[in-house]
Design a protein around this motif. Structure first.
Motif, short mmCIF file in Angstrom:
data_model
loop_
_atom_site.label_atom_id
_atom_site.label_comp_id
_atom_site.label_asym_id
_atom_site.label_seq_id
_atom_site.Cartn_x
_atom_site.Cartn_y
_atom_site.Cartn_z
N SER A 3 145.96 -25.18 81.65
CA SER A 3 146.39 -26.21 80.71
C SER A 3 146.36 -27.58 81.39
CB SER A 3 147.81 -25.92 80.21
OG SER A 3 147.84 -24.71 79.50
N HIS A 4 146.14 -28.63 80.58
CA HIS A 4 146.05 -30.00 81.09
C HIS A 4 146.87 -30.89 80.16
CE1 HIS A 4 142.66 -28.39 83.40
NE2 HIS A 4 142.28 -27.83 82.27
N LEU A 5 148.00 -31.40 80.69
CA LEU A 5 148.95 -32.15 79.86
C LEU A 5 149.34 -33.45 80.55
CD1 LEU A 5 151.41 -29.22 79.12
CD2 LEU A 5 149.77 -30.14 77.50
N TYR A 6 149.47 -34.52 79.75
CA TYR A 6 150.14 -35.72 80.23
C TYR A 6 151.64 -35.54 80.03
CZ TYR A 6 145.85 -38.46 80.64
OH TYR A 6 144.63 -38.95 81.02
N VAL A 7 152.42 -35.85 81.07
CA VAL A 7 153.87 -35.81 80.95
C VAL A 7 154.37 -37.23 80.71
CG1 VAL A 7 156.03 -35.27 82.11
CG2 VAL A 7 154.06 -33.77 82.42
N LYS A 8 155.13 -37.44 79.63
CA LYS A 8 155.62 -38.76 79.27
C LYS A 8 157.14 -38.80 79.39
CE LYS A 8 151.87 -40.04 76.16
NZ LYS A 8 151.54 -40.74 74.90
N VAL A 9 157.64 -39.96 79.81
CA VAL A 9 159.09 -40.14 79.97
C VAL A 9 159.50 -41.38 79.18
CG1 VAL A 9 161.00 -40.31 81.61
CG2 VAL A 9 158.90 -39.14 82.28
N PRO A 10 159.77 -41.24 77.87
CA PRO A 10 160.08 -42.42 77.05
C PRO A 10 161.43 -43.06 77.35
CG PRO A 10 160.31 -40.41 75.76
CD PRO A 10 159.70 -39.99 77.07
N ALA A 17 171.42 -38.76 86.03
CA ALA A 17 170.56 -39.39 85.03
C ALA A 17 170.13 -38.36 84.00
CB ALA A 17 169.33 -40.01 85.69
N VAL A 18 169.82 -38.87 82.79
CA VAL A 18 169.30 -38.03 81.71
C VAL A 18 167.94 -38.58 81.33
CG1 VAL A 18 169.65 -37.19 79.36
CG2 VAL A 18 171.62 -37.52 80.88
N ALA A 19 166.91 -37.70 81.32
CA ALA A 19 165.55 -38.13 81.02
C ALA A 19 165.03 -37.40 79.79
CB ALA A 19 164.63 -37.87 82.20
N ASN A 20 164.47 -38.17 78.83
CA ASN A 20 163.73 -37.60 77.71
C ASN A 20 162.29 -37.38 78.19
OD1 ASN A 20 166.01 -39.26 76.59
ND2 ASN A 20 165.37 -38.18 74.75
N VAL A 21 161.78 -36.16 78.01
CA VAL A 21 160.44 -35.82 78.50
C VAL A 21 159.61 -35.30 77.34
CG1 VAL A 21 159.12 -34.44 80.15
CG2 VAL A 21 161.40 -35.25 80.77
N GLU A 22 158.35 -35.80 77.23
CA GLU A 22 157.43 -35.36 76.20
C GLU A 22 156.12 -34.93 76.85
OE1 GLU A 22 159.04 -38.53 72.80
OE2 GLU A 22 156.97 -38.62 73.53
N PHE A 23 155.32 -34.16 76.10
CA PHE A 23 154.07 -33.61 76.63
C PHE A 23 152.95 -33.92 75.65
CE2 PHE A 23 156.26 -31.17 79.87
CZ PHE A 23 157.52 -30.98 79.29
N GLU A 24 151.82 -34.39 76.18
CA GLU A 24 150.64 -34.68 75.34
C GLU A 24 149.44 -33.94 75.91
OE1 GLU A 24 149.79 -38.76 73.99
OE2 GLU A 24 147.86 -38.48 74.97
N GLN A 25 148.83 -33.10 75.09
CA GLN A 25 147.68 -32.31 75.55
C GLN A 25 146.50 -33.22 75.84
OE1 GLN A 25 146.28 -28.09 74.09
NE2 GLN A 25 145.43 -29.60 72.70
N ALA A 26 145.94 -33.12 77.07
CA ALA A 26 144.79 -33.93 77.45
C ALA A 26 143.49 -33.28 77.03
CB ALA A 26 144.79 -34.17 78.96
N GLU A 27 143.44 -31.96 77.05
CA GLU A 27 142.28 -31.21 76.58
C GLU A 27 142.74 -29.79 76.26
OE1 GLU A 27 139.63 -29.89 80.07
OE2 GLU A 27 140.41 -31.86 80.71
N MET A 28 141.86 -29.02 75.59
CA MET A 28 142.23 -27.68 75.16
C MET A 28 142.54 -26.79 76.36
SD MET A 28 142.11 -27.70 71.80
CE MET A 28 141.84 -26.02 71.24
N THR A 29 143.50 -25.88 76.16
CA THR A 29 143.79 -24.86 77.16
C THR A 29 142.73 -23.77 77.09
OG1 THR A 29 146.17 -25.27 77.11
CG2 THR A 29 145.46 -23.10 77.86
N THR A 30 142.23 -23.33 78.24
CA THR A 30 141.23 -22.27 78.30
C THR A 30 141.70 -21.19 79.25
OG1 THR A 30 140.04 -23.41 80.06
CG2 THR A 30 139.33 -23.86 77.80
N GLY A 31 141.12 -19.98 79.13
CA GLY A 31 141.51 -18.90 80.03
C GLY A 31 140.87 -17.59 79.67
N THR A 32 141.40 -16.52 80.29
CA THR A 32 140.87 -15.18 80.07
C THR A 32 142.01 -14.19 79.89
OG1 THR A 32 140.79 -14.74 82.45
CG2 THR A 32 138.81 -15.67 81.43
N LEU A 33 141.75 -13.13 79.15
CA LEU A 33 142.65 -11.98 79.01
C LEU A 33 141.80 -10.74 79.22
CD1 LEU A 33 145.35 -10.67 78.43
CD2 LEU A 33 144.87 -10.86 75.98
N ILE A 34 141.84 -10.21 80.45
CA ILE A 34 140.99 -9.08 80.82
C ILE A 34 141.86 -7.99 81.43
CG2 ILE A 34 139.03 -8.33 82.24
CD1 ILE A 34 137.98 -11.20 82.10
#
Length: 603
Positions: free
Chosen positions: A513-520, A488-505
């Motif tokens: 990260s928080h993403l909805y995965v869509k399969v149109p 099978a071949v699947a088209n996959v898309e990503f929709e950001q649910a909220e901003m990505t947060t984190g640290t660099l120390i």
């Protein structure tokens, strides 16, 4: 058994048997035959919505008599199943096909709509081993219809929707493998067609009957100053087919003296009307009620009541209202501004005079107000615009004071607050390109990933907030269906649910990260022909995918040079993906998935 090889078989089997079911579109006995051809759309496993063209035939009488049930009669239909459908059924070992169908029709008369449900039985029918077409019979009875006096005149039988329930069985009597073994589908009639099967003239004795209809159940006059009057109108209509006599119109009740009626209603012809003028004459102070009663020659409804009410006030008064009751202009960075509106309304019966609007309190000078309020007519309003510019760190409070000639509320105070803050640390904005892949454990497949991440990094705290954009991608998967594995071949898309947060120390990056995965779209290839088996605009994970990415220990990730990040995550189940949602969840969701990315600063 390779169920996916049934693309052509299912495509033609559904319409063939559906045509048999539709042959019971309506039915009466001892009449000339009628027929109608209609197009339907039916959803089937694997191949989605498919068209059906069916010829509906029956013997339906052109006339019917009130009180006499129309006769039931058996409907028989023979449908030819073509060679491609026969071959498709044989591919999964089917030896017979059977089932049932329901045709949902309507009988539309002059005054009502009756549902006519026709049940059909498709007996167990052998599927021949020899090549060529074979015939499937379907039989059922159209139910009787009994017309009443209200149906006298022209009635129509209109064909509606169709439901199919089909079973294919193997040689030992077992149901053939899913999703072909048992098929339940609701077919929709395509729009824009003439679905009239037969017109019937319903005959009977017409009874001449007057019918009264009154356009008001109550008349509420509201506030009226004592000594003045207010008038309203009630309309009486005759909806029957004989003259309606008005026997009397009267007012009764505790405050009947406060109401008066005048009319010219005596006899009202069919479809004609007359008016009753009701006048409210308030006195004293307080609410007053009564009941207006209309007596007529309508045998079923000889008396109709209309409730009357009013409120007598000694003198007109304004009544102020303020919305909202408090205002919070928010938390603002020094130098930023915010604004809001306060609405002043008048629900009284006299013009409201605004005597003054001002800001008071220790921090009043930090707020400003402008307004268009001088006088406010009854049932009207005006607005006050409030504004605040953050000039110092901390919370500022004031009171908006509105003075008016409302005798009960001459002064109303609206609390107003805002807060100013100073940005700390040094924030830099970065745009990083991302490139890599993700491994889907449930299907053992890999999807390429590309995109970008726009980051605002606070150097002092080492925290960041980012906007993640992942480009649509395409992946190849292996689907296990029955005893086979299909590609099978699947088209996959990503929709950001909220901003990505984190640290660099200290060179160690952590991002959440928080993403909805869509399969149109998900497609298979059968006999070298691709066809869609799932997906859609609403096909996506039921909740966001939570992914935590970290840089390798000791890699010293830098905003200037970028670096590698990786993580492991769980894909939640998919929803709204069509008939094969459960199948898609077997190879696109689950735990143990990994992601590896290279982040590179863009110049």
């Amino acid at each position: 058994m390779k169920c996916r090889n049934l693309n052509a078989g299912v495509r033609k089997l559904g319409p063939a048997i559906a045509a048999a079911a539709l042959m019971a579109g309506g039915g009466q006995a001892a009449a000339a035959p009628v027929s109608l051809t209609l197009d339907f759309s039916c959803p089937f496993p694997l191949i989605g919505d498919q068209p059906i063209r069916a010829e509906i035939s029956a013997d339906i009488p052109a006339t019917a008599t009130v009180g006499n049930p129309t006769p039931e009669f058996e409907v028989t239909a023979l449908t030819v199943v073509n060679e491609d459908s026969r071959t498709g059924l044989k591919l999964v070992g089917s030896e017979t096909v059977e089932g049932s169908a329901v045709s949902y029709n309507e009988v539309v008369t002059q005054s009502r709509t009756l549902d006519q449900i026709v049940n059909l039985s498709i007996p167990q029918t052998p599927i021949p081993n020899e090549t060529g077409e074979f015939t499937v019979p379907a039989t059922g009875n159209a139910p009787a219809v009994t017309f009443t006096d209200q149906d006298v005149g022209e009635a129509e039988i209109r064909v509606g929707a169709l439901s199919l329930s089909l079973i294919a069985r193997t040689a030992n009597g077992d149901i053939a493998p899913a999703p072909i073994g048992e098929i339940d589908t609701d077919c929709t009639q395509l729009a824009g067609q003439n679905n009239l099967l037969q017109t019937i003239m319903v005959e009977g004795d017409v009874v001449e009957t007057p019918r009264i209809a009154v356009n008001r159940e109550e008349v509420a006059f509201g506030n009226v100053q004592a000594g003045l009057t207010e008038q309203d109108t009630i309309t009486i209509t005759n909806t029957g087919n004989a003259a309606l006599g008005i026997n009397g119109i009267s007012i009764a009740g505790a405050d009947s003296i406060a109401f008066m009626q005048t009319n010219s209603c005596s006899t009202i012809a069919p479809n004609a009307a007359c008016d009753v003028d009701v006048t409210y004459i308030p006195s004293g102070e307080g609410s007053q009620t009564a009941t207006l009663t209309i007596a007529s020659t309508d045998a079923e409804n000889p008396s109709v009541d209309v409730a009357l009410s009013g409120n007598s006030v000694l003198a007109p008064v304004p009544e102020i209202g303020v919305n909202p009751g408090s205002v919070d202009l928010g938390r603002l960075l020094l130098g930023e501004s915010s604004s809001a509106q306060v609405t002043v309304s008048n629900s009284g019966n006299e013009t409201l005079l605004i005597n003054g609007i001002s800001l008071t309190g220790s921090d009043a000078s930090e707020f400003t107000q402008t307004n268009n309020c001088t006088t406010v007519a009854p049932d009207q309003s005006c607005t006050i615009d409030l504004a605040f510019t953050a000039g110092a760190v901390g919370v500022s409070n004031a009171q908006l004071v509105i003075a008016s000639d409302d005798p009960e509320n001459p002064e109303i105070t609206v609390p107003v607050t805002a807060e100013g803050y100073e940005e700390t640390g040094s924030v830099i904005e970065l745009l990083l390109a991302l490139e890599g892949s993700t491994y889907i454990k449930s299907s053992g497949s890999t999807l390429p990933l590309n995109g970008s991440i726009a980051t605002a990094l606070d150097l002092a705290s080492g925290t960041f907030e980012a906007d993640l954009a992942v480009d649509p991608t395409v992946g190849n998967f292996s689907i296990k269906l029955l005893f086979s594995r299909l590609n099978a071949v699947a088209n996959v898309e990503f929709e950001q649910a909220e901003m990505t947060t984190g640290t660099l120390i200290n060179g160690e990056l952590t991002a959440n990260s928080h993403l909805y995965v869509k399969v149109p779209r998900v497609a298979l290839k059968l006999f070298g022909i691709p066809f869609k088996v799932g997906g859609g605009d609403q096909c996506q994970t039921i909740e966001p995918v939570d992914i935590t990415l970290t840089s390798p220990e000791g890699s010293n990730f830098s905003p200037a040079t970028g670096g590698n990040v990786s993580g492991e995550y769980t894909l939640p189940p998919l929803e709204n993906c069509g008939l094969l949602t459960d199948v898609l969840n077997q190879f696109l969701t689950g735990p143990g998935n990994t992601i590896d990315l290279m982040l590179t600063p863009e110049q």
